[in-house]
Design a protein around this motif. Structure first.
Motif, PDB file in Angstrom:
ATOM      1  N   GLU A  35      -2.249 -11.081   0.187  1.00  8.93           N
ATOM      2  CA  GLU A  35      -2.463 -10.082  -0.853  1.00  8.93           C
ATOM      3  C   GLU A  35      -2.789  -8.747  -0.197  1.00  8.93           C
ATOM      4  OE1 GLU A  35      -5.213 -11.186  -3.909  1.00  8.93           O
ATOM      5  OE2 GLU A  35      -4.408 -13.219  -4.019  1.00  8.93           O
ATOM      6  N   TYR A  36      -2.213  -7.680  -0.740  1.00  2.05           N
ATOM      7  CA  TYR A  36      -2.493  -6.347  -0.245  1.00  2.05           C
ATOM      8  C   TYR A  36      -2.335  -5.351  -1.377  1.00  2.05           C
ATOM      9  CZ  TYR A  36       2.528  -7.087   0.683  1.00  2.05           C
ATOM     10  OH  TYR A  36       3.849  -7.430   0.598  1.00  2.05           O
ATOM     11  N   THR A  37      -3.119  -4.285  -1.302  1.00  3.42           N
ATOM     12  CA  THR A  37      -3.093  -3.260  -2.341  1.00  3.42           C
ATOM     13  C   THR A  37      -3.138  -1.885  -1.714  1.00  3.42           C
ATOM     14  OG1 THR A  37      -5.496  -3.185  -2.578  1.00  3.42           O
ATOM     15  CG2 THR A  37      -4.329  -4.738  -3.975  1.00  3.42           C
ATOM     16  N   TYR A  38      -2.593  -0.950  -2.453  1.00  2.22           N
ATOM     17  CA  TYR A  38      -2.635   0.456  -2.057  1.00  2.22           C
ATOM     18  C   TYR A  38      -2.914   1.268  -3.307  1.00  2.22           C
ATOM     19  CZ  TYR A  38      -0.989   5.099  -0.685  1.00  2.22           C
ATOM     20  OH  TYR A  38      -0.885   6.440  -0.443  1.00  2.22           O
ATOM     21  N   ASN A  39      -3.944   2.085  -3.243  1.00  2.00           N
ATOM     22  CA  ASN A  39      -4.316   2.925  -4.365  1.00  2.00           C
ATOM     23  C   ASN A  39      -4.440   4.350  -3.842  1.00  2.00           C
ATOM     24  OD1 ASN A  39      -5.676   4.374  -6.364  1.00  2.00           O
ATOM     25  ND2 ASN A  39      -6.838   2.586  -7.027  1.00  2.00           N
ATOM     26  N   ILE A  95      -5.821  -2.050   1.341  1.00  2.00           N
ATOM     27  CA  ILE A  95      -6.653  -3.232   1.591  1.00  2.00           C
ATOM     28  C   ILE A  95      -5.724  -4.427   1.763  1.00  2.00           C
ATOM     29  CG2 ILE A  95      -8.442  -4.763   0.699  1.00  2.00           C
ATOM     30  CD1 ILE A  95      -9.501  -2.337  -0.886  1.00  2.00           C
ATOM     31  N   TYR A  96      -5.857  -5.063   2.900  1.00  2.00           N
ATOM     32  CA  TYR A  96      -5.066  -6.252   3.234  1.00  2.00           C
ATOM     33  C   TYR A  96      -6.006  -7.443   3.290  1.00  2.00           C
ATOM     34  CZ  TYR A  96      -2.285  -9.498   6.033  1.00  2.00           C
ATOM     35  OH  TYR A  96      -1.617 -10.606   6.505  1.00  2.00           O
ATOM     36  N   SER A  97      -5.760  -8.428   2.461  1.00  2.00           N
ATOM     37  CA  SER A  97      -6.577  -9.647   2.453  1.00  2.00           C
ATOM     38  C   SER A  97      -5.878 -10.698   3.299  1.00  2.00           C
ATOM     39  CB  SER A  97      -6.765 -10.151   1.021  1.00  2.00           C
ATOM     40  OG  SER A  97      -7.441  -9.182   0.255  1.00  2.00           O
ATOM     41  N   ALA A  98      -6.374 -10.876   4.505  1.00  4.54           N
ATOM     42  CA  ALA A  98      -5.758 -11.798   5.457  1.00  4.54           C
ATOM     43  C   ALA A  98      -5.785 -13.230   4.927  1.00  4.54           C
ATOM     44  CB  ALA A  98      -6.483 -11.721   6.797  1.00  4.54           C
ATOM     45  N   GLY A 143     -11.141 -12.601   4.823  1.00  2.00           N
ATOM     46  CA  GLY A 143     -11.574 -11.278   5.259  1.00  2.00           C
ATOM     47  C   GLY A 143     -10.567 -10.207   4.887  1.00  2.00           C
ATOM     48  N   ASP A 144     -11.099  -9.037   4.582  1.00  2.12           N
ATOM     49  CA  ASP A 144     -10.258  -7.899   4.228  1.00  2.12           C
ATOM     50  C   ASP A 144     -10.191  -6.924   5.389  1.00  2.12           C
ATOM     51  OD1 ASP A 144      -9.864  -8.930   1.704  1.00  2.12           O
ATOM     52  OD2 ASP A 144     -11.321  -7.614   0.721  1.00  2.12           O
ATOM     53  N   VAL A 145      -9.026  -6.326   5.549  1.00  2.00           N
ATOM     54  CA  VAL A 145      -8.814  -5.265   6.523  1.00  2.00           C
ATOM     55  C   VAL A 145      -8.513  -4.007   5.716  1.00  2.00           C
ATOM     56  CG1 VAL A 145      -7.368  -4.441   8.418  1.00  2.00           C
ATOM     57  CG2 VAL A 145      -7.867  -6.887   8.209  1.00  2.00           C
TER      58      VAL A 145
END
Length: 183
Positions: free
Chosen positions: A76-80, A87-90, A94-96
Motif C-alpha cells: 500500500e502506498y499513498t501520495y497527497n 507514504i509507503y507501507s512495506a 512499518g511505513d516509509v
C-alpha cells in the motif's frame, strides 16, 4: 437510483480532492483526473486504488521502485499533494515516508481514451497548455512501474494556431483528427 459506492485517492480527505474527468479502459480500469491533487488516479473496476500518474512521464509506483530497494507493487502506498509526502507501507510492516519528486508544473485536467485505447491528457499547468497522447500499450500494461513518456504531445500556451489558453479535454475522430476543447 441511489449510489452504488464511492472511492477516492487513499490518504486524502474530501476537501483535498477535486475529481474532474473520468475514463474507463477496456479492461475496466478507471482513470480519474484530479485538479487539487495534480494527478491521474487509477483504480480497478471495483474502485480499488492501483496507482497515480504524478508527472507526465512518472507514476507513483515507478517513483517508489526507483527510491526503494525493497519496493513491492502489491504494497500500500499513498501520495497527497496537500501533505507533500509519499507514504509507503512495506509488506513486512512499518511505513516509509518519502518526499515527492520536484514539482514540474504537471496539472492534468482532461483524461480520455480514443478508439484505439490511447490515453489523451490535457495539461493546464501555467505556461504548458499541451495535450499528451499515451500509447495503448502504456495504458494497458499490467503495472506502471516502467511508465513511458507520452508518444506524442502538441500545443503550447497562447492564442495562435496550435496554441491553447486552457485545454479542457481532447478527442480523436475516426479519421485520426484531434479536437481540443479550449476554455
Amino acid at each position: 437510483g441511489g449510489a452504488l459506492g464511492a472511492f477516492g485517492p487513499p490518504g486524502t480527505s474530501i476537501p483535498e480532492r477535486s475529481p474532474v474527468y473520468l475514463a474507463v479502459t477496456e479492461d475496466g480500469r478507471v482513470l480519474v483526473s484530479d485538479r487539487a491533487q495534480h494527478g491521474i488516479f487509477v483504480y480497478d473496476a471495483d474502485g480499488n486504488y492501483l496507482d497515480t500518474v504524478m508527472l507526465s512521464d512518472l507514476t507513483l509506483s515507478e517513483y517508489l521502485s526507483e527510491q526503494l530497494d525493497d519496493f513491492s507493487p502489491t504494497a500500500e502506498y499513498t501520495y497527497n499533494v496537500a501533505q507533500g509526502e509519499i507514504i509507503y507501507s512495506a509488506p513486512n510492516g512499518g511505513d516509509v515516508v518519502l518526499q515527492p519528486p520536484a514539482d514540474s508544473g504537471w496539472a492534468p485536467l482532461g483524461v480520455r481514451l480514443d478508439h484505439s485505447g490511447r490515453m489523451l491528457v490535457t495539461d493546464v499547468a501555467l505556461g504548458q497548455n499541451v495535450v499528451y497522447v499515451y500509447s495503448e500499450e502504456a495504458v494497458s500494461a499490467e503495472d506502471w512501474t516502467d511508465f513511458p513518456a507520452p508518444e506524442m504531445e502538441f500545443g503550447q500556451a497562447g492564442a495562435g494556431n496550435g496554441q491553447f489558453s486552457f485545454p479542457n479535454n481532447a478527442v480523436v475522430d475516426s479519421r485520426g483528427r484531434f479536437y481540443v476543447v479550449d476554455g
